[in-house]
Design a protein around this motif. Sequence first.
Motif, PDB file in Angstrom:
ATOM      1  N   ILE A  72     -14.288  -0.214 -13.677  1.00  0.00           N
ATOM      2  CA  ILE A  72     -14.813  -0.866 -12.641  1.00  0.00           C
ATOM      3  C   ILE A  72     -13.542  -1.193 -11.759  1.00  0.00           C
ATOM      4  O   ILE A  72     -12.511  -1.527 -11.936  1.00  0.00           O
ATOM      5  CB  ILE A  72     -15.136  -2.221 -13.408  1.00  0.00           C
ATOM      6  N   TYR A  73     -14.262  -0.834 -10.403  1.00  0.00           N
ATOM      7  CA  TYR A  73     -13.530  -1.339  -9.341  1.00  0.00           C
ATOM      8  C   TYR A  73     -14.462  -2.397  -8.424  1.00  0.00           C
ATOM      9  O   TYR A  73     -15.531  -2.125  -7.995  1.00  0.00           O
ATOM     10  CB  TYR A  73     -13.469  -0.195  -8.501  1.00  0.00           C
ATOM     11  N   ALA A  74     -14.002  -3.580  -8.351  1.00  0.00           N
ATOM     12  CA  ALA A  74     -14.529  -4.767  -7.792  1.00  0.00           C
ATOM     13  C   ALA A  74     -13.843  -5.177  -6.465  1.00  0.00           C
ATOM     14  O   ALA A  74     -12.730  -5.092  -6.483  1.00  0.00           O
ATOM     15  CB  ALA A  74     -14.764  -5.617  -8.723  1.00  0.00           C
ATOM     16  N   THR A  75     -14.660  -5.293  -5.355  1.00  0.00           N
ATOM     17  CA  THR A  75     -14.345  -5.890  -4.192  1.00  0.00           C
ATOM     18  C   THR A  75     -15.003  -7.112  -3.904  1.00  0.00           C
ATOM     19  O   THR A  75     -16.094  -7.131  -3.955  1.00  0.00           O
ATOM     20  CB  THR A  75     -14.302  -4.813  -3.073  1.00  0.00           C
ATOM     21  N   VAL A  76     -14.048  -8.050  -3.487  1.00  0.00           N
ATOM     22  CA  VAL A  76     -14.668  -9.225  -2.974  1.00  0.00           C
ATOM     23  C   VAL A  76     -15.391  -9.212  -1.484  1.00  0.00           C
ATOM     24  O   VAL A  76     -14.531  -8.927  -0.549  1.00  0.00           O
ATOM     25  CB  VAL A  76     -13.838 -10.521  -3.093  1.00  0.00           C
ATOM     26  N   LEU A  77     -16.551  -9.392  -1.382  1.00  0.00           N
ATOM     27  CA  LEU A  77     -17.266  -9.289  -0.076  1.00  0.00           C
ATOM     28  C   LEU A  77     -17.147 -10.494   0.676  1.00  0.00           C
ATOM     29  O   LEU A  77     -17.364 -10.582   1.967  1.00  0.00           O
ATOM     30  CB  LEU A  77     -18.630  -8.989  -0.114  1.00  0.00           C
ATOM     31  N   GLU A  78     -17.202 -11.534  -0.027  1.00  0.00           N
ATOM     32  CA  GLU A  78     -17.369 -12.989   0.703  1.00  0.00           C
ATOM     33  C   GLU A  78     -16.671 -14.045  -0.361  1.00  0.00           C
ATOM     34  O   GLU A  78     -16.927 -13.966  -1.635  1.00  0.00           O
ATOM     35  CB  GLU A  78     -18.584 -13.251   0.850  1.00  0.00           C
TER      36      GLU A  78
ATOM     37  N   THR B  73      -6.656 -15.257  -8.143  1.00  0.00           N
ATOM     38  CA  THR B  73      -7.540 -15.413  -7.266  1.00  0.00           C
ATOM     39  C   THR B  73      -7.691 -14.386  -6.140  1.00  0.00           C
ATOM     40  O   THR B  73      -6.472 -13.873  -5.746  1.00  0.00           O
ATOM     41  CB  THR B  73      -7.405 -16.930  -6.255  1.00  0.00           C
ATOM     42  N   PHE B  74      -9.126 -13.700  -5.973  1.00  0.00           N
ATOM     43  CA  PHE B  74      -9.075 -12.765  -5.137  1.00  0.00           C
ATOM     44  C   PHE B  74      -9.960 -13.080  -3.882  1.00  0.00           C
ATOM     45  O   PHE B  74     -10.989 -13.544  -4.163  1.00  0.00           O
ATOM     46  CB  PHE B  74      -9.669 -11.502  -5.611  1.00  0.00           C
ATOM     47  N   THR B  75      -9.516 -12.819  -2.755  1.00  0.00           N
ATOM     48  CA  THR B  75     -10.418 -13.146  -1.366  1.00  0.00           C
ATOM     49  C   THR B  75     -10.919 -12.135  -0.730  1.00  0.00           C
ATOM     50  O   THR B  75     -10.934 -10.896  -1.064  1.00  0.00           O
ATOM     51  CB  THR B  75      -9.391 -13.872  -0.555  1.00  0.00           C
ATOM     52  N   LYS B  76     -11.804 -12.355   0.192  1.00  0.00           N
ATOM     53  CA  LYS B  76     -12.479 -11.219   1.089  1.00  0.00           C
ATOM     54  C   LYS B  76     -11.599 -10.150   1.257  1.00  0.00           C
ATOM     55  O   LYS B  76     -10.579 -10.433   1.733  1.00  0.00           O
ATOM     56  CB  LYS B  76     -12.938 -12.066   2.016  1.00  0.00           C
ATOM     57  N   GLY B  77     -12.261  -8.840   0.972  1.00  0.00           N
ATOM     58  CA  GLY B  77     -11.428  -7.753   1.150  1.00  0.00           C
ATOM     59  C   GLY B  77     -10.410  -7.337   0.068  1.00  0.00           C
ATOM     60  O   GLY B  77     -10.032  -6.291   0.074  1.00  0.00           O
ATOM     61  N   GLN B  78     -10.307  -8.211  -0.812  1.00  0.00           N
ATOM     62  CA  GLN B  78      -9.240  -7.856  -2.037  1.00  0.00           C
ATOM     63  C   GLN B  78      -9.993  -7.328  -3.282  1.00  0.00           C
ATOM     64  O   GLN B  78     -11.285  -7.643  -3.317  1.00  0.00           O
ATOM     65  CB  GLN B  78      -8.438  -8.992  -2.664  1.00  0.00           C
ATOM     66  N   ASN B  79      -9.393  -6.509  -4.053  1.00  0.00           N
ATOM     67  CA  ASN B  79      -9.969  -5.770  -5.021  1.00  0.00           C
ATOM     68  C   ASN B  79      -9.185  -5.985  -6.457  1.00  0.00           C
ATOM     69  O   ASN B  79      -8.030  -6.074  -6.310  1.00  0.00           O
ATOM     70  CB  ASN B  79     -10.552  -4.348  -4.872  1.00  0.00           C
ATOM     71  N   PHE B  80      -9.779  -5.410  -7.527  1.00  0.00           N
ATOM     72  CA  PHE B  80      -9.244  -5.551  -8.788  1.00  0.00           C
ATOM     73  C   PHE B  80      -9.934  -4.509  -9.537  1.00  0.00           C
ATOM     74  O   PHE B  80     -11.075  -3.981  -9.176  1.00  0.00           O
ATOM     75  CB  PHE B  80      -9.191  -6.863  -9.464  1.00  0.00           C
TER      76      PHE B  80
END
Length: 142
Positions: free
Chosen positions: A74-80, A94-101
Amino acid sequence: MKKFLCSLVLAALPLQVASADSQQHPHGSGGVKVTLVYEHQLPGMPNKSIKGVLVEYEPGGVNPAHTHARSALIYATVLEGAVLNQLNGGPIRTFTKGQNFTELPGDRHDVSANASETEPAKLLAVFVVDTDDTVLTTPIER
């Protein structure tokens, strides 16, 4: 591989607006809505598919601890907004908009929550998974 996954995520981003024919998954709890927004078999990779899942967190929303299909990368990206994430008992990040894990096959997702009590958050999780894996998320009994 990282370049390939980035391309897959970018290709799936416009799909976040899909709604009418999206499949709803009721496993979310505490103000979390999970919607399958994209699914496609991968050419040249027998029995492998890519599935895009939009996760929408209400303010204070929490998804229960869970695991994913055994084959899932899984590659997840925070959109908002901002999302709290903990894998395999490690640190809560904590991941913010534009960051991914990334989550690897077999990972345990201990914390999946909105970091804010006042603002919503969204992330797009792109799964590379065995095509036959239809259950993507299984809550962990505690």
